[in-house]
Design an enzyme around this catalytic site. Structure first.
Site, PDB file in Angstrom:
ATOM      1  N   LYS A 172      -7.982  -4.604   1.624  1.00  0.00           N
ATOM      2  CA  LYS A 172      -8.890  -5.554   2.299  1.00  0.00           C
ATOM      3  C   LYS A 172     -10.105  -5.848   1.437  1.00  0.00           C
ATOM      4  O   LYS A 172     -10.619  -6.965   1.428  1.00  0.00           O
ATOM      5  CB  LYS A 172      -9.336  -5.008   3.667  1.00  0.00           C
ATOM      6  CG  LYS A 172      -8.241  -4.915   4.673  1.00  0.00           C
ATOM      7  CD  LYS A 172      -7.745  -6.278   5.112  1.00  0.00           C
ATOM      8  CE  LYS A 172      -6.573  -6.154   6.063  1.00  0.00           C
ATOM      9  NZ  LYS A 172      -5.854  -7.385   6.297  1.00  0.00           N
ATOM     10  N   LYS A 178       6.100  -7.725   0.812  1.00  0.00           N
ATOM     11  CA  LYS A 178       5.943  -7.574   2.264  1.00  0.00           C
ATOM     12  C   LYS A 178       5.704  -8.911   2.944  1.00  0.00           C
ATOM     13  O   LYS A 178       4.760  -9.622   2.590  1.00  0.00           O
ATOM     14  CB  LYS A 178       4.768  -6.635   2.567  1.00  0.00           C
ATOM     15  CG  LYS A 178       4.602  -6.331   4.037  1.00  0.00           C
ATOM     16  CD  LYS A 178       3.368  -5.500   4.316  1.00  0.00           C
ATOM     17  CE  LYS A 178       2.677  -5.949   5.574  1.00  0.00           C
ATOM     18  NZ  LYS A 178       1.365  -5.384   5.764  1.00  0.00           N
ATOM     19  N   LYS A 193       1.614 -12.727   7.406  1.00  0.00           N
ATOM     20  CA  LYS A 193       1.084 -14.072   7.642  1.00  0.00           C
ATOM     21  C   LYS A 193      -0.306 -14.243   7.052  1.00  0.00           C
ATOM     22  O   LYS A 193      -0.760 -15.337   6.829  1.00  0.00           O
ATOM     23  CB  LYS A 193       0.987 -14.326   9.150  1.00  0.00           C
ATOM     24  CG  LYS A 193       2.310 -14.675   9.771  1.00  0.00           C
ATOM     25  CD  LYS A 193       2.135 -15.253  11.153  1.00  0.00           C
ATOM     26  CE  LYS A 193       1.330 -14.335  12.051  1.00  0.00           C
ATOM     27  NZ  LYS A 193       1.254 -14.754  13.432  1.00  0.00           N
TER      28      LYS A 193
HETATM   29  P1  TYM Z   1       0.735  -5.219  12.309  1.00  0.00           P
HETATM   30  O1  TYM Z   1       0.309  -6.004  13.489  1.00  0.00           O
HETATM   31  O2  TYM Z   1       0.332  -5.657  10.945  1.00  0.00           O
HETATM   32  O3  TYM Z   1       2.295  -5.070  12.305  1.00  0.00           O
HETATM   33  C1  TYM Z   1       2.975  -4.650  13.462  1.00  0.00           C
HETATM   34  C2  TYM Z   1       4.203  -3.848  13.114  1.00  0.00           C
HETATM   35  O4  TYM Z   1       5.068  -4.623  12.284  1.00  0.00           O
HETATM   36  C3  TYM Z   1       5.358  -3.912  11.104  1.00  0.00           C
HETATM   37  N1  TYM Z   1       5.452  -4.862   9.979  1.00  0.00           N
HETATM   38  C4  TYM Z   1       6.476  -4.865   9.129  1.00  0.00           C
HETATM   39  N2  TYM Z   1       7.578  -4.104   9.049  1.00  0.00           N
HETATM   40  C5  TYM Z   1       8.446  -4.376   8.045  1.00  0.00           C
HETATM   41  N3  TYM Z   1       8.256  -5.375   7.149  1.00  0.00           N
HETATM   42  C6  TYM Z   1       7.156  -6.159   7.184  1.00  0.00           C
HETATM   43  N4  TYM Z   1       7.002  -7.133   6.319  1.00  0.00           N
HETATM   44  C7  TYM Z   1       6.201  -5.922   8.211  1.00  0.00           C
HETATM   45  N5  TYM Z   1       5.015  -6.494   8.542  1.00  0.00           N
HETATM   46  C8  TYM Z   1       4.577  -5.823   9.627  1.00  0.00           C
HETATM   47  C9  TYM Z   1       4.188  -2.964  10.893  1.00  0.00           C
HETATM   48  O5  TYM Z   1       4.576  -1.872  10.100  1.00  0.00           O
HETATM   49  C10 TYM Z   1       3.866  -2.585  12.310  1.00  0.00           C
HETATM   50  O6  TYM Z   1       4.700  -1.541  12.746  1.00  0.00           O
HETATM   51  N6  TYM Z   1      -2.231  -1.344  12.525  1.00  0.00           N
HETATM   52  C11 TYM Z   1      -1.057  -1.911  13.117  1.00  0.00           C
HETATM   53  C12 TYM Z   1      -1.167  -2.144  14.594  1.00  0.00           C
HETATM   54  C13 TYM Z   1      -1.534  -0.920  15.343  1.00  0.00           C
HETATM   55  C14 TYM Z   1      -0.679   0.205  15.597  1.00  0.00           C
HETATM   56  C15 TYM Z   1      -1.476   1.119  16.311  1.00  0.00           C
HETATM   57  C16 TYM Z   1       0.630   0.481  15.268  1.00  0.00           C
HETATM   58  C17 TYM Z   1      -2.733  -0.647  15.892  1.00  0.00           C
HETATM   59  N7  TYM Z   1      -2.717   0.576  16.479  1.00  0.00           N
HETATM   60  C18 TYM Z   1      -0.950   2.345  16.731  1.00  0.00           C
HETATM   61  C19 TYM Z   1       1.157   1.714  15.696  1.00  0.00           C
HETATM   62  C20 TYM Z   1       0.374   2.618  16.411  1.00  0.00           C
HETATM   63  C21 TYM Z   1      -0.851  -3.232  12.430  1.00  0.00           C
HETATM   64  O7  TYM Z   1      -1.722  -3.846  11.901  1.00  0.00           O
HETATM   65  O8  TYM Z   1       0.371  -3.692  12.530  1.00  0.00           O
END
Ligand code: TYM
Length: 331
Positions: A111, A194, A197
């Site tokens: 970030k 990866k 968006k």
């Molecule tokens: P976020 O919103 O970026 O993504 C949500 C979930 O999607 C998975 N993901 C992917 N998996 C495979 N390939 C990709 N290209 C890809 N892009 C996203 C992420 O690994 C995630 O599982 N910090 C988290 C949200 C969060 C969370 C939590 C998750 C907040 N508190 C507690 C688990 C437990 C996040 O930003 O995910």
């Protein structure tokens, strides 16, 4: 019964990475575990959405959750900010989260690189909020994609540190989970490893994208001039298209194009057209359900209220016990 917790940031429509890395497993796990799946709207504040955008994107994710097959009668589906106990646990965990370990976190360093004009304290302490989300329900398993592995490691650190400081065996140490297989990372269409968006809208295909939009994005995916010698390793952008094909097309289709590649006879235009067709076939049932759910605010409101009530019950119990352990006793 094991406790499962996971969340998705509220940043609008879910993309194929979210689906394959997380949601698909949420759907499978909801039948045999005690599941809490939430929309992480506190987390999304790190990028300063307007109130309208925040509200709309929370609704979008809720619609996408249900359209993907999450059943509000089986799993507890809720909105993070409906459970303010999470914010209290976040505050308490922050007292024992150290600057050095937070600064070393890969997602924070990333970030600093990508949004250097907005490196706020919410970004620094993102892993403690995530830990609070998970341990507030005393979770055992957390279905997530590969990019969240380090956050889970930090969650275990914060949970075990709390236990050690207070001499209790209170919080379990939760693990990132994918049915015994490696965690998933779906690549982007722009050559990046990866799908996401945030850096490039066109690198990600959303479950809600129209067939026309999907075709357009896939046809624009980064490729090269093609292999010049047989059986060469594939450069990253080409590997990405093969990986997507592996996820969305049949094995026969994948093998067909892989053989063409190995024989230097591949035509990327044909391959992309096939991939787009297979992704469209995969996502169409989701898109149709989303369109119907989007009209049903009364139902969505009911789901959110029911989820909030169940999640708060569990969270309030943890906070009561944590306060007791820490020594916040009433006079
Ligand atoms: P976020 O919103 O970026 O993504 C949500 C979930 O999607 C998975 N993901 C992917 N998996 C495979 N390939 C990709 N290209 C890809 N892009 C996203 C992420 O690994 C995630 O599982 N910090 C988290 C949200 C969060 C969370 C939590 C998750 C907040 N508190 C507690 C688990 C437990 C996040 O930003 O995910």
């Amino acid at each position: 019964m094991e406790i499962v917790v996971s969340g998705i940031r509220s940043t609008g429509n879910l993309h194929l990475g979210n689906y394959f890395g997380a949601i698909r497993n949420f759907v499978k796990m909801q039948h045999e575990n005690h599941c809490y799946f939430f929309i992480a709207d506190y987390h999304s504040l790190t990028t300063h959405p307007t109130p309208t955008d925040l509200h709309d994107s929370v609704k979008t994710v809720l619609v996408d959750f249900i359209a993907c097959g999450l059943d509000p009668d089986k799993a507890t589906l809720y909105i993070q900010s409906d459970v303010p106990e999470v914010a209290e646990l976040y505050l308490l965990l922050n007292m024992n989260a150290y600057l050095g370990e937070l600064e070393r976190c890969t997602s924070f360093k990333e970030k600093i690189r990508t949004q250097s004009n907005n490196v706020n304290a919410g970004l620094l302490t993102y892993p403690t909020l995530m830990a609070a989300d998970i341990i507030i329900h005393k979770a055992h398993k957390v279905p997530v994609g590969k990019d969240q592995e380090q956050h889970l490691e930090m969650t275990r650190t914060f949970a075990s540190r709390f236990n050690r400081i207070y001499g209790v065996d209170y919080f379990p140490e939760p693990v990132a989970y994918n049915f015994g297989e490696d965690l998933v990372k779906i690549p982007g269409l722009d050559g990046s490893t990866k799908m996401s968006k945030s850096e490039n809208e066109n690198s990600a295909i959303c479950l809600a994208d129209s067939p026309e939009a999907i075709l357009k994005k896939v046809m624009k995916a980064v490729t090269d001039a093609g292999p010049t010698e047989p059986n060469q390793p594939k450069p990253q952008p080409i590997e990405n298209i093969f990986q997507l094909m592996h996820a969305f097309s049949t094995t026969d289709t994948y093998n067909h194009f892989s053989n063409l590649y190995d024989r230097c006879e591949i035509r990327y235009g044909d391959m992309k057209k096939q991939l787009a067709e297979d992704i469209i076939a995969y996502t169409t049932p989701f898109r149709e359900k989303m369109e119907a759910l989007n009209q049903d605010d009364a139902y969505l409101g009911k789901v959110a209220r029911m989820g909030a009530e169940k999640a708060r019950e569990s969270a309030a119990k943890t906070i009561r016990e944590v306060r007791e352990i820490i020594g916040f006793k009433r006079m």
